[in-house]
Write a protein that holds these residues in place. Sequence first.
Motif, PDB file in Angstrom:
ATOM      1  N   THR A 295      -6.923  -2.157  -0.259  1.00  0.00           N
ATOM      2  CA  THR A 295      -6.261  -0.852  -0.189  1.00  0.00           C
ATOM      3  C   THR A 295      -4.962  -0.852  -0.995  1.00  0.00           C
ATOM      4  OG1 THR A 295      -4.934  -1.316   1.794  1.00  0.00           O
ATOM      5  CG2 THR A 295      -7.209  -0.584   2.127  1.00  0.00           C
ATOM      6  N   ALA A 296      -4.575   0.331  -1.436  1.00  0.00           N
ATOM      7  CA  ALA A 296      -3.364   0.476  -2.242  1.00  0.00           C
ATOM      8  C   ALA A 296      -2.400   1.461  -1.605  1.00  0.00           C
ATOM      9  CB  ALA A 296      -3.710   0.931  -3.650  1.00  0.00           C
ATOM     10  N   ASN A 297      -1.110   1.199  -1.790  1.00  0.00           N
ATOM     11  CA  ASN A 297      -0.069   2.121  -1.347  1.00  0.00           C
ATOM     12  C   ASN A 297       0.092   3.251  -2.358  1.00  0.00           C
ATOM     13  OD1 ASN A 297       0.875   0.601   1.012  1.00  0.00           O
ATOM     14  ND2 ASN A 297       1.659  -0.889  -0.466  1.00  0.00           N
ATOM     15  N   GLU A 298       0.765   4.290  -1.934  1.00  0.00           N
ATOM     16  CA  GLU A 298       1.011   5.418  -2.834  1.00  0.00           C
ATOM     17  C   GLU A 298       1.940   5.054  -3.983  1.00  0.00           C
ATOM     18  OE1 GLU A 298      -0.316   8.470  -3.082  1.00  0.00           O
ATOM     19  OE2 GLU A 298      -1.735   7.706  -1.606  1.00  0.00           O
ATOM     20  N   ASP A 299       2.691   3.951  -3.842  1.00  0.00           N
ATOM     21  CA  ASP A 299       3.594   3.545  -4.920  1.00  0.00           C
ATOM     22  C   ASP A 299       2.883   2.675  -5.961  1.00  0.00           C
ATOM     23  OD1 ASP A 299       3.255   1.170  -3.593  1.00  0.00           O
ATOM     24  OD2 ASP A 299       5.373   0.821  -3.180  1.00  0.00           O
ATOM     25  N   GLY A 300       1.555   2.520  -5.815  1.00  0.00           N
ATOM     26  CA  GLY A 300       0.798   1.774  -6.806  1.00  0.00           C
ATOM     27  C   GLY A 300       0.837   0.265  -6.624  1.00  0.00           C
ATOM     28  N   THR A 301       1.017  -0.190  -5.402  1.00  0.00           N
ATOM     29  CA  THR A 301       0.969  -1.614  -5.099  1.00  0.00           C
ATOM     30  C   THR A 301      -0.143  -1.891  -4.088  1.00  0.00           C
ATOM     31  OG1 THR A 301       2.597  -1.395  -3.308  1.00  0.00           O
ATOM     32  CG2 THR A 301       3.445  -1.908  -5.515  1.00  0.00           C
TER      33      THR A 301
ATOM     34  N   VAL B 169     -14.972  -3.386  -1.990  1.00  0.00           N
ATOM     35  CA  VAL B 169     -14.579  -2.029  -2.365  1.00  0.00           C
ATOM     36  C   VAL B 169     -13.064  -1.884  -2.439  1.00  0.00           C
ATOM     37  CG1 VAL B 169     -16.662  -1.056  -1.336  1.00  0.00           C
ATOM     38  CG2 VAL B 169     -14.590  -1.228   0.036  1.00  0.00           C
ATOM     39  N   VAL B 170     -12.644  -0.828  -3.104  1.00  0.00           N
ATOM     40  CA  VAL B 170     -11.231  -0.469  -3.151  1.00  0.00           C
ATOM     41  C   VAL B 170     -11.064   0.869  -2.438  1.00  0.00           C
ATOM     42  CG1 VAL B 170     -10.745  -1.747  -5.261  1.00  0.00           C
ATOM     43  CG2 VAL B 170     -11.523   0.626  -5.417  1.00  0.00           C
ATOM     44  N   VAL B 171      -9.911   1.045  -1.806  1.00  0.00           N
ATOM     45  CA  VAL B 171      -9.622   2.262  -1.049  1.00  0.00           C
ATOM     46  C   VAL B 171      -8.262   2.793  -1.489  1.00  0.00           C
ATOM     47  CG1 VAL B 171      -9.279   3.269   1.234  1.00  0.00           C
ATOM     48  CG2 VAL B 171     -10.932   1.398   0.933  1.00  0.00           C
ATOM     49  N   GLY B 172      -8.250   4.014  -2.031  1.00  0.00           N
ATOM     50  CA  GLY B 172      -6.996   4.618  -2.467  1.00  0.00           C
ATOM     51  C   GLY B 172      -7.120   5.197  -3.861  1.00  0.00           C
ATOM     52  N   ASN B 173      -6.518   6.362  -4.089  1.00  0.00           N
ATOM     53  CA  ASN B 173      -6.658   7.023  -5.387  1.00  0.00           C
ATOM     54  C   ASN B 173      -5.920   6.309  -6.510  1.00  0.00           C
ATOM     55  OD1 ASN B 173      -3.996   7.692  -4.803  1.00  0.00           O
ATOM     56  ND2 ASN B 173      -4.455   9.813  -4.255  1.00  0.00           N
TER      57      ASN B 173
ATOM     58  N   PHE C  23      -6.372   3.414  -7.482  1.00  0.00           N
ATOM     59  CA  PHE C  23      -7.285   2.529  -8.193  1.00  0.00           C
ATOM     60  C   PHE C  23      -8.055   3.254  -9.297  1.00  0.00           C
ATOM     61  CE2 PHE C  23      -6.985   0.218  -4.092  1.00  0.00           C
ATOM     62  CZ  PHE C  23      -6.596  -1.020  -4.588  1.00  0.00           C
ATOM     63  N   ALA C  24      -7.878   4.555  -9.410  1.00  0.00           N
ATOM     64  CA  ALA C  24      -8.623   5.334 -10.408  1.00  0.00           C
ATOM     65  C   ALA C  24      -8.343   4.846 -11.827  1.00  0.00           C
ATOM     66  CB  ALA C  24      -8.281   6.812 -10.276  1.00  0.00           C
ATOM     67  N   ALA C  25      -7.165   4.273 -12.034  1.00  0.00           N
ATOM     68  CA  ALA C  25      -6.795   3.813 -13.373  1.00  0.00           C
ATOM     69  C   ALA C  25      -7.268   2.391 -13.653  1.00  0.00           C
ATOM     70  CB  ALA C  25      -5.278   3.889 -13.541  1.00  0.00           C
ATOM     71  N   CYS C  26      -7.960   1.763 -12.699  1.00  0.00           N
ATOM     72  CA  CYS C  26      -8.395   0.378 -12.848  1.00  0.00           C
ATOM     73  C   CYS C  26      -9.895   0.293 -13.076  1.00  0.00           C
ATOM     74  CB  CYS C  26      -8.038  -0.430 -11.597  1.00  0.00           C
ATOM     75  SG  CYS C  26      -6.277  -0.450 -11.177  1.00  0.00           S
ATOM     76  N   LYS C  27     -10.305  -0.672 -13.874  1.00  0.00           N
ATOM     77  CA  LYS C  27     -11.718  -0.977 -14.050  1.00  0.00           C
ATOM     78  C   LYS C  27     -12.128  -1.962 -12.960  1.00  0.00           C
ATOM     79  CE  LYS C  27     -15.028  -3.197 -17.147  1.00  0.00           C
ATOM     80  NZ  LYS C  27     -15.212  -3.939 -18.430  1.00  0.00           N
ATOM     81  N   ARG C  28     -13.209  -1.666 -12.255  1.00  0.00           N
ATOM     82  CA  ARG C  28     -13.670  -2.496 -11.147  1.00  0.00           C
ATOM     83  C   ARG C  28     -14.954  -3.218 -11.515  1.00  0.00           C
ATOM     84  NH1 ARG C  28     -17.682  -1.612  -7.520  1.00  0.00           N
ATOM     85  NH2 ARG C  28     -17.583  -2.613  -5.471  1.00  0.00           N
ATOM     86  N   GLU C  29     -15.025  -4.508 -11.193  1.00  0.00           N
ATOM     87  CA  GLU C  29     -16.239  -5.291 -11.444  1.00  0.00           C
ATOM     88  C   GLU C  29     -16.404  -6.345 -10.354  1.00  0.00           C
ATOM     89  OE1 GLU C  29     -18.327  -8.126 -14.871  1.00  0.00           O
ATOM     90  OE2 GLU C  29     -16.244  -7.473 -15.087  1.00  0.00           O
ATOM     91  N   VAL C  30     -17.626  -6.476  -9.832  1.00  0.00           N
ATOM     92  CA  VAL C  30     -17.961  -7.535  -8.884  1.00  0.00           C
ATOM     93  C   VAL C  30     -18.589  -8.679  -9.670  1.00  0.00           C
ATOM     94  CG1 VAL C  30     -19.349  -8.209  -6.894  1.00  0.00           C
ATOM     95  CG2 VAL C  30     -18.246  -5.957  -6.948  1.00  0.00           C
ATOM     96  N   VAL C  31     -17.986  -9.850  -9.579  1.00  0.00           N
ATOM     97  CA  VAL C  31     -18.445 -11.025 -10.321  1.00  0.00           C
ATOM     98  C   VAL C  31     -19.134 -11.982  -9.356  1.00  0.00           C
ATOM     99  CG1 VAL C  31     -17.762 -12.978 -11.761  1.00  0.00           C
ATOM    100  CG2 VAL C  31     -16.564 -10.784 -11.965  1.00  0.00           C
ATOM    101  N   ARG C  32     -20.378 -12.325  -9.694  1.00  0.00           N
ATOM    102  CA  ARG C  32     -21.158 -13.284  -8.885  1.00  0.00           C
ATOM    103  C   ARG C  32     -21.508 -14.475  -9.781  1.00  0.00           C
ATOM    104  NH1 ARG C  32     -23.294 -11.170  -4.096  1.00  0.00           N
ATOM    105  NH2 ARG C  32     -22.934  -8.921  -3.800  1.00  0.00           N
ATOM    106  N   PRO C  33     -20.691 -15.516  -9.767  1.00  0.00           N
ATOM    107  CA  PRO C  33     -20.916 -16.657 -10.667  1.00  0.00           C
ATOM    108  C   PRO C  33     -22.260 -17.342 -10.408  1.00  0.00           C
ATOM    109  CG  PRO C  33     -18.708 -16.718  -9.721  1.00  0.00           C
ATOM    110  CD  PRO C  33     -19.467 -15.675  -8.972  1.00  0.00           C
ATOM    111  N   ASP C  34     -22.920 -17.758 -11.475  1.00  0.00           N
ATOM    112  CA  ASP C  34     -24.144 -18.535 -11.371  1.00  0.00           C
ATOM    113  C   ASP C  34     -23.739 -20.008 -11.217  1.00  0.00           C
ATOM    114  OD1 ASP C  34     -26.270 -20.358 -12.480  1.00  0.00           O
ATOM    115  OD2 ASP C  34     -27.353 -18.460 -12.607  1.00  0.00           O
ATOM    116  N   PRO C  35     -24.094 -20.652 -10.094  1.00  0.00           N
ATOM    117  CA  PRO C  35     -23.661 -22.041  -9.856  1.00  0.00           C
ATOM    118  C   PRO C  35     -24.039 -22.990 -10.979  1.00  0.00           C
ATOM    119  CG  PRO C  35     -24.584 -21.107  -7.860  1.00  0.00           C
ATOM    120  CD  PRO C  35     -24.862 -20.128  -8.952  1.00  0.00           C
ATOM    121  N   ASP C  36     -25.250 -22.840 -11.536  1.00  0.00           N
ATOM    122  CA  ASP C  36     -25.680 -23.731 -12.617  1.00  0.00           C
ATOM    123  C   ASP C  36     -24.807 -23.546 -13.854  1.00  0.00           C
ATOM    124  OD1 ASP C  36     -27.724 -24.790 -11.075  1.00  0.00           O
ATOM    125  OD2 ASP C  36     -29.183 -23.282 -11.736  1.00  0.00           O
TER     126      ASP C  36
END
Length: 213
Positions: free
Chosen positions: A34-40, A159-163, A165-178
């Motif tokens: 989650t993010a605060n309204e001050d962008g932190t 997930v992210v919660v808060g408006n 985050f609209a300026a951020c690119k979101r990606e879920v990374v699932r590393p391949d162990p091998d």
Amino acid sequence: MRFLPRLLAGAALLAPATAFAHPHIFAEARLEVTANEDGTISELRNVWRFDEMFSASVVMDFDKNGDNQLDPDELAEIGKTVLESLEEFSYYTTITEDGRTVKVAKPDAINVDYKDGQLLMFFTVKPGEVMPLKGKLTFGVYDPTMYAAMDFASDDDLVVVGNKFAACKREVVRPDPDEVLAQNQASLTEAFFNDPAGTDMSKMFATRLELTC
């Protein structure tokens, strides 16, 4: 009181070298950032649902009145025990800011429930310092000893919660162990396999949420 702290804290007595190949505890996780309204960054909300075998073992250890259930006071005792046991492991929560590890503050409490034969834990942690939504930020949940496997069944469980985050690119990374092993063969020394917690390299295998802001 003896069972849960040892398992969740991944003590040396539990042979982490074996745990590397075969986790002994399995949990489905959900993480909300989650993010605060001050962008932190405000806080990270964790939900863990443990497998039935481990949950049954916890009932055996904490069911003081022998009714095969976990009463409110017994659930509270579990939460208190885990709160203290996982402090040195940052509550399995990892945060980085442009590659730098950011410590987490101790949560106020870990709330515990027991439903349909499974143990659930709910708690929030906050970054130990102010974290503006700037640069590359990563968030994840993993056991550095690899004794517990913390699994995000779906990318929607990170997930992210808060408006803000609209300026951020979101990606879920699932590393391949091998691939991780192949790319880091020179770095994964015998010390890592004997004690992954001591090398802090096990995080390379962990699923994580990456934000580029």
